[in-house]
Design a protein around this motif. Structure first.
Motif, PDB file in Angstrom:
ATOM      1  N   SER A  61     -26.672 -20.661  -0.959  1.00 41.66           N
ATOM      2  CA  SER A  61     -27.736 -20.452   0.005  1.00 41.66           C
ATOM      3  C   SER A  61     -28.170 -19.002  -0.147  1.00 41.66           C
ATOM      4  O   SER A  61     -27.401 -18.088   0.150  1.00 41.66           O
ATOM      5  N   PHE A  62     -29.384 -18.809  -0.639  1.00 40.97           N
ATOM      6  CA  PHE A  62     -29.859 -17.464  -0.955  1.00 40.97           C
ATOM      7  C   PHE A  62     -31.320 -17.350  -0.538  1.00 40.97           C
ATOM      8  O   PHE A  62     -32.119 -18.247  -0.795  1.00 40.97           O
ATOM      9  N   GLY A 121     -20.975 -30.335 -10.615  1.00 46.78           N
ATOM     10  CA  GLY A 121     -22.294 -30.032 -11.156  1.00 46.78           C
ATOM     11  C   GLY A 121     -23.020 -28.917 -10.439  1.00 46.78           C
ATOM     12  O   GLY A 121     -22.544 -28.350  -9.459  1.00 46.78           O
ATOM     13  N   THR A 122     -24.186 -28.620 -10.977  1.00 50.06           N
ATOM     14  CA  THR A 122     -25.053 -27.601 -10.408  1.00 50.06           C
ATOM     15  C   THR A 122     -26.420 -28.211 -10.177  1.00 50.06           C
ATOM     16  O   THR A 122     -27.036 -28.710 -11.116  1.00 50.06           O
ATOM     17  N   THR A 123     -26.856 -28.199  -8.939  1.00 47.51           N
ATOM     18  CA  THR A 123     -28.206 -28.610  -8.584  1.00 47.51           C
ATOM     19  C   THR A 123     -28.687 -27.642  -7.516  1.00 47.51           C
ATOM     20  O   THR A 123     -28.099 -27.565  -6.440  1.00 47.51           O
ATOM     21  N   VAL A 124     -29.738 -26.914  -7.840  1.00 45.19           N
ATOM     22  CA  VAL A 124     -30.261 -25.904  -6.916  1.00 45.19           C
ATOM     23  C   VAL A 124     -31.761 -26.092  -6.781  1.00 45.19           C
ATOM     24  O   VAL A 124     -32.477 -26.201  -7.778  1.00 45.19           O
ATOM     25  N   ARG A 125     -32.236 -26.115  -5.548  1.00 45.13           N
ATOM     26  CA  ARG A 125     -33.675 -26.184  -5.263  1.00 45.13           C
ATOM     27  C   ARG A 125     -34.153 -24.746  -5.096  1.00 45.13           C
ATOM     28  O   ARG A 125     -33.658 -24.007  -4.239  1.00 45.13           O
ATOM     29  N   LEU A 126     -35.110 -24.350  -5.931  1.00 48.58           N
ATOM     30  CA  LEU A 126     -35.608 -22.968  -5.951  1.00 48.58           C
ATOM     31  C   LEU A 126     -37.058 -22.928  -5.458  1.00 48.58           C
ATOM     32  O   LEU A 126     -37.877 -23.749  -5.877  1.00 48.58           O
ATOM     33  N   THR A 127     -37.351 -21.970  -4.586  1.00 48.17           N
ATOM     34  CA  THR A 127     -38.710 -21.822  -4.052  1.00 48.17           C
ATOM     35  C   THR A 127     -39.134 -20.370  -4.178  1.00 48.17           C
ATOM     36  O   THR A 127     -38.374 -19.459  -3.847  1.00 48.17           O
ATOM     37  N   VAL A 128     -40.367 -20.173  -4.664  1.00 49.03           N
ATOM     38  CA  VAL A 128     -40.971 -18.839  -4.768  1.00 49.03           C
ATOM     39  C   VAL A 128     -42.271 -18.859  -3.977  1.00 49.03           C
ATOM     40  O   VAL A 128     -43.106 -19.748  -4.162  1.00 49.03           O
ATOM     41  N   GLU A 179     -41.270 -13.727  -1.989  1.00 45.92           N
ATOM     42  CA  GLU A 179     -40.130 -14.283  -1.274  1.00 45.92           C
ATOM     43  C   GLU A 179     -39.545 -15.420  -2.094  1.00 45.92           C
ATOM     44  O   GLU A 179     -40.287 -16.241  -2.640  1.00 45.92           O
ATOM     45  N   VAL A 180     -38.218 -15.462  -2.155  1.00 41.02           N
ATOM     46  CA  VAL A 180     -37.545 -16.526  -2.900  1.00 41.02           C
ATOM     47  C   VAL A 180     -36.443 -17.143  -2.050  1.00 41.02           C
ATOM     48  O   VAL A 180     -35.908 -16.505  -1.139  1.00 41.02           O
ATOM     49  N   ARG A 181     -36.124 -18.391  -2.373  1.00 39.70           N
ATOM     50  CA  ARG A 181     -35.058 -19.107  -1.667  1.00 39.70           C
ATOM     51  C   ARG A 181     -34.389 -20.038  -2.674  1.00 39.70           C
ATOM     52  O   ARG A 181     -35.050 -20.644  -3.507  1.00 39.70           O
ATOM     53  N   ALA A 182     -33.058 -20.151  -2.566  1.00 43.32           N
ATOM     54  CA  ALA A 182     -32.282 -21.079  -3.390  1.00 43.32           C
ATOM     55  C   ALA A 182     -31.290 -21.803  -2.483  1.00 43.32           C
ATOM     56  O   ALA A 182     -30.568 -21.165  -1.719  1.00 43.32           O
ATOM     57  N   GLU A 183     -31.265 -23.122  -2.561  1.00 45.91           N
ATOM     58  CA  GLU A 183     -30.342 -23.944  -1.765  1.00 45.91           C
ATOM     59  C   GLU A 183     -29.777 -25.026  -2.663  1.00 45.91           C
ATOM     60  O   GLU A 183     -30.516 -25.669  -3.407  1.00 45.91           O
ATOM     61  N   GLY A 184     -28.467 -25.212  -2.618  1.00 47.65           N
ATOM     62  CA  GLY A 184     -27.843 -26.274  -3.396  1.00 47.65           C
ATOM     63  C   GLY A 184     -26.397 -25.983  -3.693  1.00 47.65           C
ATOM     64  O   GLY A 184     -25.692 -25.395  -2.867  1.00 47.65           O
ATOM     65  N   ALA A 232     -49.337 -20.349  -1.901  1.00 45.58           N
ATOM     66  CA  ALA A 232     -48.568 -21.566  -1.624  1.00 45.58           C
ATOM     67  C   ALA A 232     -47.203 -21.444  -2.288  1.00 45.58           C
ATOM     68  O   ALA A 232     -47.076 -20.908  -3.387  1.00 45.58           O
ATOM     69  N   PRO A 233     -46.170 -21.915  -1.630  1.00 45.07           N
ATOM     70  CA  PRO A 233     -44.849 -21.874  -2.255  1.00 45.07           C
ATOM     71  C   PRO A 233     -44.773 -22.818  -3.454  1.00 45.07           C
ATOM     72  O   PRO A 233     -45.387 -23.881  -3.452  1.00 45.07           O
ATOM     73  N   ARG A 234     -44.044 -22.388  -4.466  1.00 43.07           N
ATOM     74  CA  ARG A 234     -43.792 -23.222  -5.652  1.00 43.07           C
ATOM     75  C   ARG A 234     -42.311 -23.573  -5.624  1.00 43.07           C
ATOM     76  O   ARG A 234     -41.469 -22.695  -5.436  1.00 43.07           O
ATOM     77  N   THR A 235     -41.990 -24.831  -5.831  1.00 44.10           N
ATOM     78  CA  THR A 235     -40.602 -25.281  -5.762  1.00 44.10           C
ATOM     79  C   THR A 235     -40.258 -26.111  -6.991  1.00 44.10           C
ATOM     80  O   THR A 235     -41.050 -26.948  -7.412  1.00 44.10           O
TER      81      THR A 235
END
Length: 177
Positions: A156-157, A67-74, A143-148, A95-98
């Motif tokens: 991990s981005f 599967g695909t599960t990614v936590r995204l934060t902007v 700024e963005v982040r992706a983990e999963g 504030a970061p949005r996730t």
């Protein structure tokens, strides 16, 4: 060392082993040649006969696609003005949005999950890609982040883009929330 020695040794052992044969007319299995009759000089007659085992069916569980599960934060862009207010206070940092993006099937709390999953599939899991979109040269960092995981592969981005136009052009719907 001779590389044929193990094969020759195995062949000699097989030829030296007593043959075990059985036929319905013989009754109990007989052990190779005996002194009751002539012996055969056919090498195949000296090879042991192994019993036939019944076929066994082993149930195999279906393999589910990873599967695909990614936590995204902007985080960003910065507030419209960074100038101090009349009382001397500055605007707070954004504030970061996730959100969580799930694919196969598309879901999670990402508002455009179908499009974001399609974008990741089109780039084989790469979040950032080349783009021909022309964006205004206004520095308003995001700024963005992706983990999963994407199809079972770790993701991990983290990156900072110059503005939201550049972010959207380079990541499609992945960070569009």
């Amino acid at each position: 060392m001779n590389t044929h020695t193990p094969a020759a040794l195995l062949a000699a052992l097989l030829l030296a082993a007593p043959a075990v044969t059985a036929s319905p007319s013989d009754g109990p299995a007989s052990q190779g040649p005996t002194s009751h009759g002539p012996t055969s000089h056919d090498p195949a007659s000296h090879a042991p006969t192994l019993p036939t085992l019944p076929a066994v069916t082993v149930p195999v569980a279906p393999v589910a696609p990873a599967g695909t599960t990614v936590r995204l934060t902007v985080t960003g862009p910065a507030p419209a003005t960074t100038a101090p207010t009349p009382d001397g206070a500055t605007a707070p940092a954004p504030a970061p949005r996730t959100v969580t993006l799930r694919c196969d099937p598309a879901g999670g709390d990402h508002p455009r999950a179908d499009e974001a999953c399609a974008d990741l599939d089109a780039t084989q899991g790469r979040i950032d890609r080349e783009s021909d979109t022309a964006c205004i040269l206004l520095y308003d960092p995001v700024e963005v982040r992706a983990e999963g995981v994407w199809h079972g592969r770790p993701v991990s981005f983290a990156r900072q883009y110059g503005n939201t136009c550049e972010l959207n052009a380079r990541t499609g719907a992945v960070f569009a929330f």
